[in-house]
Design a protein around this motif. Structure first.
Motif, mmCIF file in Angstrom:
data_model
loop_
_atom_site.group_PDB
_atom_site.id
_atom_site.type_symbol
_atom_site.label_atom_id
_atom_site.label_comp_id
_atom_site.label_asym_id
_atom_site.label_seq_id
_atom_site.Cartn_x
_atom_site.Cartn_y
_atom_site.Cartn_z
ATOM 1 N N ILE A 13 -27.145 18.402 -43.403
ATOM 2 C CA ILE A 13 -25.885 19.088 -43.123
ATOM 3 C C ILE A 13 -25.724 20.209 -44.147
ATOM 4 O O ILE A 13 -25.911 20.004 -45.343
ATOM 5 C CB ILE A 13 -24.701 18.098 -43.184
ATOM 6 C CG1 ILE A 13 -24.816 17.077 -42.043
ATOM 7 C CG2 ILE A 13 -23.369 18.843 -43.115
ATOM 8 C CD1 ILE A 13 -23.779 15.978 -42.086
ATOM 9 N N ALA A 14 -25.390 21.384 -43.650
ATOM 10 C CA ALA A 14 -25.222 22.546 -44.529
ATOM 11 C C ALA A 14 -23.987 22.367 -45.404
ATOM 12 O O ALA A 14 -22.978 21.799 -44.977
ATOM 13 C CB ALA A 14 -25.088 23.809 -43.695
ATOM 14 N N THR A 15 -24.075 22.867 -46.609
ATOM 15 C CA THR A 15 -22.942 22.840 -47.534
ATOM 16 C C THR A 15 -22.394 24.262 -47.694
ATOM 17 O O THR A 15 -23.080 25.244 -47.395
ATOM 18 C CB THR A 15 -23.381 22.284 -48.898
ATOM 19 O OG1 THR A 15 -24.524 23.020 -49.351
ATOM 20 C CG2 THR A 15 -23.719 20.799 -48.795
ATOM 21 N N ASN A 16 -21.153 24.339 -48.168
ATOM 22 C CA ASN A 16 -20.469 25.636 -48.278
ATOM 23 C C ASN A 16 -21.256 26.664 -49.080
ATOM 24 O O ASN A 16 -21.191 27.855 -48.789
ATOM 25 C CB ASN A 16 -19.077 25.456 -48.884
ATOM 26 C CG ASN A 16 -18.133 24.756 -47.934
ATOM 27 O OD1 ASN A 16 -18.366 24.711 -46.727
ATOM 28 N ND2 ASN A 16 -17.061 24.195 -48.466
ATOM 29 N N ASP A 17 -22.000 26.220 -50.066
ATOM 30 C CA ASP A 17 -22.763 27.179 -50.881
ATOM 31 C C ASP A 17 -23.900 27.833 -50.101
ATOM 32 O O ASP A 17 -24.498 28.802 -50.566
ATOM 33 C CB ASP A 17 -23.294 26.511 -52.155
ATOM 34 C CG ASP A 17 -24.270 25.383 -51.880
ATOM 35 O OD1 ASP A 17 -24.047 24.600 -50.938
ATOM 36 O OD2 ASP A 17 -25.266 25.289 -52.617
ATOM 37 N N LYS A 18 -24.199 27.343 -48.914
ATOM 38 C CA LYS A 18 -25.249 27.922 -48.064
ATOM 39 C C LYS A 18 -24.683 28.871 -47.006
ATOM 40 O O LYS A 18 -25.440 29.441 -46.216
ATOM 41 C CB LYS A 18 -26.038 26.815 -47.360
ATOM 42 C CG LYS A 18 -26.801 25.897 -48.283
ATOM 43 C CD LYS A 18 -27.955 26.601 -48.931
ATOM 44 C CE LYS A 18 -28.792 25.628 -49.739
ATOM 45 N NZ LYS A 18 -29.593 26.296 -50.733
ATOM 46 N N ILE A 57 -19.442 25.302 -41.015
ATOM 47 C CA ILE A 57 -20.127 24.757 -42.195
ATOM 48 C C ILE A 57 -19.148 23.897 -42.994
ATOM 49 O O ILE A 57 -19.475 22.770 -43.380
ATOM 50 C CB ILE A 57 -20.724 25.895 -43.048
ATOM 51 C CG1 ILE A 57 -21.853 26.592 -42.279
ATOM 52 C CG2 ILE A 57 -21.216 25.357 -44.394
ATOM 53 C CD1 ILE A 57 -22.309 27.907 -42.878
ATOM 54 N N ASN A 58 -17.963 24.416 -43.214
ATOM 55 C CA ASN A 58 -16.927 23.679 -43.951
ATOM 56 C C ASN A 58 -16.587 22.350 -43.271
ATOM 57 O O ASN A 58 -16.332 21.342 -43.935
ATOM 58 C CB ASN A 58 -15.669 24.554 -44.096
ATOM 59 C CG ASN A 58 -14.662 23.941 -45.035
ATOM 60 O OD1 ASN A 58 -14.985 23.524 -46.135
ATOM 61 N ND2 ASN A 58 -13.420 23.886 -44.584
ATOM 62 N N ASN A 59 -16.604 22.345 -41.937
ATOM 63 C CA ASN A 59 -16.297 21.127 -41.167
ATOM 64 C C ASN A 59 -17.505 20.196 -41.021
ATOM 65 O O ASN A 59 -17.426 19.199 -40.313
ATOM 66 C CB ASN A 59 -15.776 21.504 -39.775
ATOM 67 C CG ASN A 59 -14.419 22.146 -39.822
ATOM 68 O OD1 ASN A 59 -13.692 22.036 -40.800
ATOM 69 N ND2 ASN A 59 -14.061 22.848 -38.756
ATOM 70 N N ARG A 60 -18.611 20.547 -41.656
ATOM 71 C CA ARG A 60 -19.826 19.724 -41.641
ATOM 72 C C ARG A 60 -20.433 19.577 -40.245
ATOM 73 O O ARG A 60 -20.975 18.543 -39.882
ATOM 74 C CB ARG A 60 -19.583 18.364 -42.292
ATOM 75 C CG ARG A 60 -19.093 18.500 -43.739
ATOM 76 C CD ARG A 60 -18.814 17.181 -44.426
ATOM 77 N NE ARG A 60 -19.893 16.222 -44.407
ATOM 78 C CZ ARG A 60 -20.939 16.193 -45.220
ATOM 79 N NH1 ARG A 60 -21.058 17.113 -46.145
ATOM 80 N NH2 ARG A 60 -21.857 15.258 -45.120
ATOM 81 N N ASN A 61 -20.360 20.667 -39.466
ATOM 82 C CA ASN A 61 -20.930 20.691 -38.115
ATOM 83 C C ASN A 61 -22.238 21.464 -38.041
ATOM 84 O O ASN A 61 -22.876 21.487 -36.996
ATOM 85 C CB ASN A 61 -19.933 21.328 -37.127
ATOM 86 C CG ASN A 61 -18.697 20.496 -36.953
ATOM 87 O OD1 ASN A 61 -18.760 19.268 -36.946
ATOM 88 N ND2 ASN A 61 -17.553 21.143 -36.830
ATOM 89 N N THR A 62 -22.605 22.116 -39.132
ATOM 90 C CA THR A 62 -23.797 22.962 -39.138
ATOM 91 C C THR A 62 -24.894 22.287 -39.959
ATOM 92 O O THR A 62 -24.635 21.712 -41.011
ATOM 93 C CB THR A 62 -23.459 24.356 -39.712
ATOM 94 O OG1 THR A 62 -22.484 24.963 -38.858
ATOM 95 C CG2 THR A 62 -24.687 25.242 -39.779
ATOM 96 N N TYR A 63 -26.100 22.397 -39.437
ATOM 97 C CA TYR A 63 -27.277 21.801 -40.073
ATOM 98 C C TYR A 63 -28.244 22.908 -40.452
ATOM 99 O O TYR A 63 -28.272 23.970 -39.827
ATOM 100 C CB TYR A 63 -27.979 20.846 -39.099
ATOM 101 C CG TYR A 63 -27.153 19.647 -38.738
ATOM 102 C CD1 TYR A 63 -27.396 18.414 -39.340
ATOM 103 C CD2 TYR A 63 -26.120 19.736 -37.816
ATOM 104 C CE1 TYR A 63 -26.629 17.296 -39.019
ATOM 105 C CE2 TYR A 63 -25.348 18.635 -37.491
ATOM 106 C CZ TYR A 63 -25.605 17.419 -38.093
ATOM 107 O OH TYR A 63 -24.842 16.336 -37.772
ATOM 108 N N ILE A 64 -29.037 22.629 -41.466
ATOM 109 C CA ILE A 64 -30.118 23.532 -41.824
ATOM 110 C C ILE A 64 -31.423 22.751 -41.831
ATOM 111 O O ILE A 64 -31.446 21.546 -42.083
ATOM 112 C CB ILE A 64 -29.879 24.231 -43.180
ATOM 113 C CG1 ILE A 64 -29.640 23.229 -44.303
ATOM 114 C CG2 ILE A 64 -28.740 25.238 -43.072
ATOM 115 C CD1 ILE A 64 -29.512 23.865 -45.691
#
Length: 169
Positions: A13-18, A57-64
């Motif tokens: 899960i992507a984090t805000n710093d990304k 990303i903030n809502n933890r819906n984006t993946y990397i």
């Protein structure tokens, strides 16, 4: 065709710093598509969705997808319809669907089976109460439409120049 094994990659899960790294990657892919004269994601070049991308990303819906420390791909999964999903699919409040957005792979990693592996990973790792994975893409992007068809997605309609695909899981 060379196939990279997804075991060589890490999906997190992507984090805000990304956020900026992901936005920059999406813009690079949009520019690559534009240079190939593929009418997909041009609105990203004008920062059209930067805030929405940051919110996902903030809502933890984006993946990397990472290979060592390199960003290889990204995708977003929504369990609630976005405004765009409602426009394309209609109000779908009774369905247990996941909506796939912004599946993007760095051009130098394309055509190596990574997209297929990501779709398989999504199906194996989603919540068990999900019935369908749904997505849309520009209807005249033949290669992308064929990619989704070859990965078991069914074309279920067209809306405003976009193909609507879904897959039962």
């Amino acid at each position: 065709m060379q196939t990279d094994n997804l075991e060589d990659f890490k999906i997190i899960i992507a984090t805000n710093d990304k956020s900026m790294t992901i936005i920059d990657m999406l813009k690079q892919v949009a520019l690559w598509l534009k240079k190939k004269e593929i009418n997909q994601w041009r609105f990203l070049l004008d920062s059209g969705e930067d805030k929405e991308i940051e919110q996902d990303i903030n809502n933890r819906n984006t993946y990397i997808v990472l290979k060592e420390d390199d960003l290889v791909a990204t995708f977003t999964l929504l369990s609630k319809q976005s405004e765009w999903d409602m426009h394309i699919w209609g109000d779908d409040i009774t369905s247990t669907s996941l909506y796939l957005h912004r599946l993007a792979i760095q051009p130098n990693y394309m055509s190596k089976g990574i997209g297929k592996s990501i779709l398989e990973w999504i199906q194996k790792n989603i919540r068990r109460d999900i019935e369908y994975i749904k997505l849309d893409c520009v209807a005249d992007n033949v290669k992308l439409n064929n990619f989704y068809k070859s990965n078991g997605f069914e074309l279920v309609g067209l809306k405003d120049g976009h193909s609507k695909f879904q897959k039962s899981v």
